[in-house]
Design an enzyme around this catalytic site. Structure first.
Site: not given
Ligand code: UD1
Length: 369
Positions: A133, A157, A161
């Site tokens: 991402s 989040y 990643k």
């Protein structure tokens, strides 16, 4: 439905019922791959799997409903099928939620990746495309970002990643036969042009495009535009929106670059059996990180106007305060993937809005209706 050649490469798609996963399954089936899906449906509908088959005109080889942290259950999938490569999407992805329940994000996102790599190693599966991402760049400089930009993730989040990328890099060092590609996508939106497949978030949408679509279809009254005082031309934040079918196509090309391709003569195309092509196809290529974006920045107000054009009616909206954790501008420098693969996106912002609207009109309540 037609079937693939018995010797076509088999790709395991984790999170195959999700938004990007489902579009990628269609792309792979249409290009002659065999596809096995793993999903726990924690944030996806079984209906998406039926839609994949309808859209592609081909059937999935198998679907396994399981939690990927369960390495024993996952290993059974690798025993049941001869997997040539894995595309790993399965993860939690809501930025705001990740701040509330960080341990779930680390446990699920990092845990599933560790479990997958263990099982891949046990079964000698050496090709992986990982769903990463642009949020890893975080509060970065307001310029098109290339892959050398330092990581500055701003939420759990994004950090999960980033951790997964580190796990991959370390695993590639310890396991020289592994070739992995981490694709950092910018803001995937849109839907399949058939109107059969699209984004179907549960509850109130977190992201701007599905929210705007629900306003357009009358499910919600008003879109809140978060922040009108950013240092951008119209004061709203700028993102690099990329059509989900371009993202899916990028994954197909990534597999080709790893040497996993259905040959014209129907023989298996994995590098281990018929020779790799392209630099990333060589055994021991390690981890390569690439952006998937368009290089075009769009402000929230520009997006709202584009959605209005697609729907034939203005989208009611009001500018409110900034959303915590948002950054001013995130736009890709897509040069590295263009240089490495000769690949670029082909779909415009108007295509993204028109396709999203077609799906929303045909499925006003998403897959649940
Ligand atoms: C975030 C993540 C991204 C992830 C994506 C999908 C970051 C930096 N990015 O993208 O990696 O893939 O979520 O989960 O963490 N907006 C509104 N009104 C709304 C919703 C959003 O104005 O109702 C604005 C936001 O403030 C932002 C833009 O629209 O400026 C895009 O927001 P969103 O669609 O949520 O995606 P990101 O936060 O950019």
């Amino acid at each position: 439905m037609s079937t693939r050649s018995e010797s076509a490469p088999t790709v395991l798609v984790t999170g195959g019922a999700g938004f990007i996963g489902s579009h990628t399954c269609v792309e792979l089936l249409q290009h002659g791959y065999r596809v096995v899906v793993v999903d726990d449906h924690s944030n996806s509908s079984p209906e998406a799997l039926l839609r994949i088959e309808k859209t592609a005109g081909r059937s999935l080889d198998a679907v396994h409903i399981l939690d990927m942290r369960d390495a024993r259950a996952l290993a059974e999938v690798f025993t049941a099928h001869r997997i040539d490569a894995v595309v790993h999407f399965a993860a939690k992805k809501a930025v705001g939620e990740s701040v509330q329940i960080p341990l779930d994000y680390y446990e699920v996102n990092v845990g599933a990746t560790v479990s997958l790599l263990r099982v891949m190693r046990e079964h000698g599966v050496e090709r992986l495309v990982f769903s990463s991402s642009c949020s890893i760049y975080g509060d970065a400089r307001p310029v098109p970002l290339d892959e050398n930009e330092p990581a500055r993730p701003t939420n759990p989040y994004a950090r999960s990643k980033w951790m997964c990328e580190q796990v991959l890099a370390d695993t590639c060092r310890a396991w020289p036969e592994l070739s992995a590609l981490a694709l950092r996508y910018f803001n995937p939106v849109g839907a399949h042009p058939s109107g059969l497949l699209g984004e179907d978030p549960r509850g109130v949408p977190n992201n701007v495009m599905p929210f705007a679509m629900q306003v357009a279809v009358g499910r919600r009254e008003l879109l809140s535009v978060f922040g009108g005082d950013y240092p951008t031309e119209d004061g709203t934040a700028v993102r690099d929106y990329i059509h989900v079918v371009d993202v899916a196509d990028g994954h197909r090309v990534a597999l080709e670059q790893l040497g996993v391709r259905p040959d014209g003569d129907g023989t298996s195309g994995t590098s281990g059996t018929s020779g790799a092509s392209g630099p990333a196809g060589a055994a021991g290529a390690g981890l390569r990180v690439l952006n998937l974006g368009t290089g075009v920045g769009t402000s929230v107000l520009e997006l709202v106007a584009a959605v209005g054009r697609a729907c034939g009616q203005p989208i009611p909206h009001e500018i409110v305060g900034r959303r915590e954790g948002d950054v001013t501008r995130l736009v890709a420098d897509p040069g590295a993937v263009a240089a490495a693969w000769g690949w670029r996106t082909t779909r415009t912002l108007d295509d993204m809005c028109a396709d999203a609207w077609r799906f929303q009109q045909a499925n006003p309540m998403g897959y649940g209706a």
